[in-house]
Design a protein around this motif. Structure first.
Motif, mmCIF file in Angstrom:
data_model
loop_
_atom_site.group_PDB
_atom_site.id
_atom_site.type_symbol
_atom_site.label_atom_id
_atom_site.label_comp_id
_atom_site.label_asym_id
_atom_site.label_seq_id
_atom_site.Cartn_x
_atom_site.Cartn_y
_atom_site.Cartn_z
ATOM 1 N N GLY A 329 -64.059 -24.408 -27.450
ATOM 2 C CA GLY A 329 -64.164 -24.718 -28.844
ATOM 3 C C GLY A 329 -63.024 -23.902 -29.834
ATOM 4 N N TYR A 330 -62.533 -22.882 -29.168
ATOM 5 C CA TYR A 330 -61.245 -22.089 -30.015
ATOM 6 C C TYR A 330 -60.260 -21.842 -28.915
ATOM 7 C CZ TYR A 330 -63.491 -20.849 -34.390
ATOM 8 O OH TYR A 330 -64.130 -20.678 -35.607
ATOM 9 N N HIS A 357 -56.649 -31.119 -30.325
ATOM 10 C CA HIS A 357 -57.884 -31.794 -29.978
ATOM 11 C C HIS A 357 -58.872 -31.400 -30.947
ATOM 12 C CE1 HIS A 357 -61.415 -33.072 -27.823
ATOM 13 N NE2 HIS A 357 -60.837 -33.803 -27.024
ATOM 14 N N PRO A 358 -59.680 -32.631 -31.326
ATOM 15 C CA PRO A 358 -60.681 -32.581 -32.537
ATOM 16 C C PRO A 358 -61.748 -31.614 -32.426
ATOM 17 C CG PRO A 358 -61.001 -34.673 -31.285
ATOM 18 C CD PRO A 358 -59.759 -34.140 -31.144
ATOM 19 N N ASN A 359 -61.877 -31.336 -31.149
ATOM 20 C CA ASN A 359 -63.116 -30.194 -30.693
ATOM 21 C C ASN A 359 -62.596 -28.652 -30.786
ATOM 22 O OD1 ASN A 359 -64.971 -32.440 -30.501
ATOM 23 N ND2 ASN A 359 -64.771 -32.232 -28.205
ATOM 24 N N ILE A 360 -61.351 -28.749 -31.217
ATOM 25 C CA ILE A 360 -60.791 -27.241 -30.936
ATOM 26 C C ILE A 360 -60.337 -26.820 -32.261
ATOM 27 C CG2 ILE A 360 -58.779 -25.991 -30.126
ATOM 28 C CD1 ILE A 360 -60.795 -26.648 -27.810
ATOM 29 N N GLY A 388 -51.677 -28.967 -35.945
ATOM 30 C CA GLY A 388 -53.223 -28.891 -36.333
ATOM 31 C C GLY A 388 -53.340 -27.472 -35.891
ATOM 32 N N PHE A 389 -52.525 -26.541 -35.710
ATOM 33 C CA PHE A 389 -52.812 -25.059 -35.409
ATOM 34 C C PHE A 389 -52.494 -24.318 -36.955
ATOM 35 C CE2 PHE A 389 -51.255 -25.740 -31.262
ATOM 36 C CZ PHE A 389 -52.002 -24.926 -30.548
ATOM 37 N N ILE A 444 -54.434 -28.798 -26.910
ATOM 38 C CA ILE A 444 -54.221 -30.273 -26.942
ATOM 39 C C ILE A 444 -55.073 -31.052 -26.424
ATOM 40 C CG2 ILE A 444 -52.291 -31.877 -26.548
ATOM 41 C CD1 ILE A 444 -51.653 -29.843 -28.737
ATOM 42 N N ASN A 445 -55.407 -30.363 -25.257
ATOM 43 C CA ASN A 445 -56.503 -31.425 -24.360
ATOM 44 C C ASN A 445 -57.850 -31.105 -24.685
ATOM 45 O OD1 ASN A 445 -54.549 -32.855 -22.213
ATOM 46 N ND2 ASN A 445 -53.527 -30.792 -22.544
ATOM 47 N N GLY A 446 -58.179 -29.902 -25.226
ATOM 48 C CA GLY A 446 -59.690 -29.783 -25.419
ATOM 49 C C GLY A 446 -60.377 -29.201 -24.358
ATOM 50 N N ARG A 447 -59.632 -28.752 -23.277
ATOM 51 C CA ARG A 447 -60.058 -28.103 -22.024
ATOM 52 C C ARG A 447 -58.986 -27.499 -21.239
ATOM 53 N NH1 ARG A 447 -64.202 -30.208 -19.658
ATOM 54 N NH2 ARG A 447 -64.764 -31.581 -21.217
ATOM 55 N N PHE A 448 -59.237 -26.850 -20.478
ATOM 56 C CA PHE A 448 -58.198 -26.186 -19.517
ATOM 57 C C PHE A 448 -57.454 -27.261 -18.605
ATOM 58 C CE2 PHE A 448 -60.323 -22.049 -20.255
ATOM 59 C CZ PHE A 448 -59.309 -21.598 -20.884
ATOM 60 N N VAL A 449 -56.167 -27.388 -18.626
ATOM 61 C CA VAL A 449 -55.700 -28.315 -17.578
ATOM 62 C C VAL A 449 -54.461 -27.520 -16.923
ATOM 63 C CG1 VAL A 449 -55.867 -30.338 -19.356
ATOM 64 C CG2 VAL A 449 -53.834 -28.732 -19.490
#
Length: 456
Positions: A329-330, A357-360, A388-389, A444-449
């Motif tokens: 989320g953050y 990402h919109p969730n971040i 968006g940061f 950017i991806n909303g999760r770890f990549v």
């Protein structure tokens, strides 16, 4: 018998005491901030003592400062600590890098950037991550409030000399793997206490190839391995970094001495760890201390004790999951571990042309105003903001829940800081320690990549 680098610097500063007993060390530089200094200054007042060496004492404001609307401090305790340090600095003649000044920032950023941090010095600060300065070939360590007062009054400190642990690191770092991954891997492999009772000297071709910023990242987290001290041999990279900085006007006079600061070939270490980084993978922590981490593609481990069980419960995760399964989320880019200019450059390469990402919720907090200004001159602020940061003012920020920047309860945060303890980033916050590149890619991806597949 030869001496280690640590032995050479230590022995030069011993004023009294026998080997094996507590020894009285002379302190070359005392760095202070608003959290651990008020009681120490009050102790001087009560005993009617003066500050022994105001010229060797430097203050900055970092832990409590807001990173938005910096002069609007709403928390009463934070405001009192800040105003108290301002008054104490004035009363005792201490130079302070004040709020909004060109040199204000996190204490472990200000020291190196101003040239106060130099090879061969003994450096103390009422902050556990003081080992950061050891990247310059200095003996640097965190101290408690009573010790802060002792240094205030005497410019000395009683310490027991630790044993020497050599960590020899060789091999070329793979693309997408960084200094943060080195230290996280070491702690994951050997535990949060493998350095207890030792001074850690990081050596090897990998260390020699690193920038000063990367070296500071490694020494910064020596304390997370249980060691008070992390140290590296100063070399041309070190000298080039120090040269020309405001408080390094003694450079030409001292550089010949600095070149003698190395471990002799016949120096004997009490313990040696060897590491090859050629196959090292990006690291991610899953639990509630830095030891609880894995390679990016490795499943989280089975529960082996009650600590693991508690950590999984707190983090809302299960054995067998992988880093890519975490719902973030953050994202926090900052702290005295990874808020230097090279960290922001690495992250910007991944961020540029993309969007958060919109969730971040993603924030970037340069560790000092010096870094902030340099980043802005390079246009990095625009890269982050267009993606968006949030681009913030300098400070410790979201590294610890001591200012307005906190992670909401139950939310997972990809963080470039140094600790993932329960509540470290706010009540109920769930922290995952990673490199700046990993954090940027996660934003950017909303999760770890796997950042190795992303990095330019």
């Amino acid at each position: 018998m030869g001496q280690t680098l640590f032995d050479k610097v230590w022995d030069k500063h011993v004023l009294h005491g026998n080997v094996g007993d507590p020894q009285l060390l002379y302190i070359d530089l005392h760095l202070i901030h608003e959290v651990t200094s008020p009681q120490a200054f009050e102790g001087l007042r009560i005993q009617n003592r003066r500050l022994r060496r105001p010229d060797l004492t430097f203050a900055t404001l970092d832990h409590n400062v807001p990173t938005v609307d910096i002069f609007n401090i709403k928390d009463e305790i934070a405001n009192k600590q800040i105003t108290t340090l301002l008054k104490n600095a004035k009363d005792f003649g201490v130079h302070i890098f004040d709020m909004g000044s060109d040199e204000q920032g996190i204490v472990h950023m200000v020291g190196p950037e101003t040239g106060l941090t130099q090879p061969g010095k003994t450096i103390v600060c009422g902050d556990s991550h003081t080992a950061t300065h050891g990247a310059f070939g200095a003996i640097a360590f965190g101290i408690g409030t009573s010790e802060v007062e002792h240094v205030f009054a005497t410019q000395t400190l009683w310490q027991t000399k630790p044993k020497n642990l050599k960590i020899d690191i060789n091999g070329k770092l793979p693309k997408g793997v960084y200094a943060k991954d080195i230290i996280l891997y070491l702690i994951n492999q050997y535990g949060v206490d493998f350095g207890t009772g030792y001074a850690l000297e990081f050596t090897g071709e990998t260390i020699k190839s690193l920038s000063m910023e990367a070296r500071m990242t490694i020494c910064n987290m020596a304390i997370e391995a249980g060691a008070k001290y992390g140290i590296m041999q100063p070399d041309e990279t070190t000298f080039e970094y120090v040269k020309g900085r405001p408080y390094a006007d003694n450079f030409e006079r001292l550089i010949s001495e600095w070149k003698q600061l190395y471990s002799d070939k016949d120096a004997i270490f009490d313990k040696v760890i060897e590491m090859d980084v050629s196959e090292l993978e990006p690291q991610v922590t899953w639990g509630t201390n830095p030891e609880m981490g894995v390679n990016f593609n490795t499943p989280f481990p089975e529960i082996k004790d009650s600590n693991d069980e508690r950590a999984y419960q707190y983090m809302g995760l299960e054995p067998g999951q992988k880093a890519e399964d975490i719902e973030l989320g953050y994202v926090f880019l900052g702290s005295c571990t990874n808020a230097r200019i090279t960290d922001l450059i690495e992250a910007s390469h991944i961020v540029k042309g993309n969007h958060v990402h919109p969730n971040i919720t993603a924030i970037v907090v340069p560790g000092s105003r010096t870094v902030k200004k340099e980043a802005e001159s390079m246009g990095l602020d625009k890269v982050f903001k267009e993606a968006g940061f949030e681009w913030r003012e300098p400070g410790c920020s979201m590294c610890l829940g001591m200012n307005p920047d906190q992670v909401p309860e139950g939310v997972h945060c990809a963080s470039t800081s140094n600790r993932n303890f329960e509540g470290r980033q706010g009540k109920g916050a769930r922290t995952h320690l990673v490199s700046p590149a990993m954090a940027a890619a996660a934003a950017i991806n909303g999760r770890f990549v796997d950042v190795r597949k992303v990095v330019v």
